[in-house]
Design a protein around this motif. Structure first.
Motif, mmCIF file in Angstrom:
data_model
loop_
_atom_site.group_PDB
_atom_site.id
_atom_site.type_symbol
_atom_site.label_atom_id
_atom_site.label_comp_id
_atom_site.label_asym_id
_atom_site.label_seq_id
_atom_site.Cartn_x
_atom_site.Cartn_y
_atom_site.Cartn_z
ATOM 1 N N ASP A 173 19.373 19.906 45.196
ATOM 2 C CA ASP A 173 17.797 19.692 44.930
ATOM 3 C C ASP A 173 16.745 21.093 44.842
ATOM 4 O O ASP A 173 15.700 20.617 44.586
ATOM 5 C CB ASP A 173 17.347 18.639 45.542
ATOM 6 N N ALA A 174 17.670 22.049 44.861
ATOM 7 C CA ALA A 174 16.785 23.285 44.678
ATOM 8 C C ALA A 174 16.640 23.508 43.249
ATOM 9 O O ALA A 174 16.008 24.612 43.005
ATOM 10 C CB ALA A 174 17.485 24.565 45.594
ATOM 11 N N LEU A 175 17.260 23.040 42.409
ATOM 12 C CA LEU A 175 17.278 23.231 41.053
ATOM 13 C C LEU A 175 15.754 23.128 40.342
ATOM 14 O O LEU A 175 14.809 22.281 40.706
ATOM 15 C CB LEU A 175 18.133 22.283 40.331
ATOM 16 N N VAL A 176 15.581 24.137 39.359
ATOM 17 C CA VAL A 176 14.409 24.038 38.367
ATOM 18 C C VAL A 176 14.900 24.060 37.086
ATOM 19 O O VAL A 176 15.559 25.114 36.738
ATOM 20 C CB VAL A 176 13.545 25.203 38.935
ATOM 21 N N ILE A 177 14.889 22.882 36.446
ATOM 22 C CA ILE A 177 15.132 22.838 34.952
ATOM 23 C C ILE A 177 14.210 22.715 33.889
ATOM 24 O O ILE A 177 12.977 22.796 34.165
ATOM 25 C CB ILE A 177 16.266 21.915 34.908
ATOM 26 N N GLY A 211 16.375 32.087 53.660
ATOM 27 C CA GLY A 211 15.897 32.912 52.737
ATOM 28 C C GLY A 211 16.663 32.607 51.265
ATOM 29 O O GLY A 211 16.208 33.348 50.204
ATOM 30 N N LYS A 212 17.469 31.800 51.362
ATOM 31 C CA LYS A 212 18.326 31.539 49.990
ATOM 32 C C LYS A 212 18.201 30.232 49.528
ATOM 33 O O LYS A 212 17.981 29.847 48.335
ATOM 34 C CB LYS A 212 19.895 32.005 50.178
ATOM 35 N N GLY A 213 18.144 28.997 50.617
ATOM 36 C CA GLY A 213 18.379 27.881 50.129
ATOM 37 C C GLY A 213 17.181 26.853 50.296
ATOM 38 O O GLY A 213 17.056 25.517 50.615
ATOM 39 N N PHE A 214 15.835 27.439 49.821
ATOM 40 C CA PHE A 214 14.729 26.707 50.107
ATOM 41 C C PHE A 214 14.342 26.072 48.526
ATOM 42 O O PHE A 214 15.167 25.941 47.858
ATOM 43 C CB PHE A 214 13.495 27.729 50.264
ATOM 44 N N ASP A 215 13.420 25.355 48.814
ATOM 45 C CA ASP A 215 12.970 24.461 47.606
ATOM 46 C C ASP A 215 12.603 25.375 46.509
ATOM 47 O O ASP A 215 12.152 26.356 46.429
ATOM 48 C CB ASP A 215 11.680 23.537 47.962
ATOM 49 N N HIS A 216 13.209 24.765 45.342
ATOM 50 C CA HIS A 216 12.966 25.410 43.987
ATOM 51 C C HIS A 216 13.688 26.541 43.889
ATOM 52 O O HIS A 216 13.068 27.595 42.906
ATOM 53 C CB HIS A 216 11.376 25.549 43.664
ATOM 54 N N ILE A 238 19.653 11.988 42.014
ATOM 55 C CA ILE A 238 20.749 12.801 41.516
ATOM 56 C C ILE A 238 20.155 14.080 40.868
ATOM 57 O O ILE A 238 19.578 13.959 40.012
ATOM 58 C CB ILE A 238 21.657 12.073 40.664
ATOM 59 N N SER A 239 20.502 15.369 41.489
ATOM 60 C CA SER A 239 19.970 16.602 40.896
ATOM 61 C C SER A 239 21.219 16.831 39.737
ATOM 62 O O SER A 239 22.251 16.605 39.566
ATOM 63 C CB SER A 239 20.090 17.505 41.735
ATOM 64 N N ALA A 240 20.300 17.207 38.472
ATOM 65 C CA ALA A 240 21.356 17.565 37.218
ATOM 66 C C ALA A 240 20.841 18.562 36.524
ATOM 67 O O ALA A 240 19.755 18.943 36.590
ATOM 68 C CB ALA A 240 21.436 16.080 36.467
#
Length: 228
Positions: A59-63, A131-136, A11-13
């Motif tokens: 899951d592209a989130l960086v927190i 262009g927008k929805g890549f990893d991280h 789970i991404s959070a």
């Protein structure tokens, strides 16, 4: 108990300021060209056309101020500083008057963009996804509860290596936060866990490895990442 053939994804959070609890993320919607000056710098008409949207995977989130790896297949990584809205109450066809009742909280976020890939997609009429929805591609700061936050005004700013590159005010949003929520809810049913990135002001620019990005939204908080 359900049996899966591969391990279910984690789970991404997003963290919550002052709490050990986390906000689970279901989907990330992004509003394109929602500040007039940014529309102009991207070569578009700044008039109040209906909002349009693209998406990033959860899951592209960086927190937690973690580093962001420079993405593959690109030589033009751009920053886009944004106010992020976290939905806490589900709804479809939400009225503008009721829209803020559906907000759990807000945070600062970065819509990182492989501009060369996005521009090539624009020229050929293809989707922007890579262009927008890549990893991280979605660094985000901690969420603050909606109570006490006025999303209609407040300074929004980004510094790269300590130098201001983007600065504006939420009052300059072409489509306000309630209007965006209402409009998007007529296209999809919004659910708890959905995030909405509300658009970036002018000043988007390329960054390189080693650059430190520090963003700020007045009354909301900060986001920070280093490109590695």
């Amino acid at each position: 108990m359900t049996e899966y053939v591969v391990a279910p994804p984690a789970i991404s959070a997003v963290p919550i300021k002052g709490s050990s609890a986390m906000f689970p993320v279901r989907r990330i919607f992004c509003v394109g060209r929602n500040y007039a000056e940014h529309a102009i710098e991207m070569g578009s008409d700044p008039t109040r056309e209906p909002p349009f949207y693209f998406a990033k995977p959860a899951d592209a989130l960086v927190i937690n101020d973690a580093d962001m790896p420079y993405p593959s297949m690109s030589k033009s990584l751009h920053h886009e500083m944004e106010l992020v809205v976290a939905i806490g109450l589900a709804g479809s066809d939400i009225s503008v008057a009721d829209a803020l009742k559906h907000v759990w909280g807000y945070c600062s976020g970065l819509d990182m963009t492989r501009r060369d890939i996005q521009n090539e997609a624009k020229k050929t009429g293809r989707p922007w996804d890579m262009g927008k929805g890549f990893d991280h591609s979605a660094p985000m700061g901690a969420l603050v509860p909606a109570a006490g936050v006025d999303p209609s005004k407040g300074k929004i700013e980004l510094r790269v290596n300590g130098k201001v590159t983007q600065t504006s005010d939420l009052s300059k949003l072409i489509w306000s936060v309630p209007e965006v929520i209402s409009n998007l809810s007529h296209l999809v049913r919004l659910e708890p866990g959905d995030l909405i990135m509300t658009g970036t002001p002018e000043g988007v620019a390329a960054v390189v490895k080693g650059d430190v990005l520090e963003g700020f939204v007045e009354g909301v908080g900060t986001v920070k990442t280093k490109i590695v």
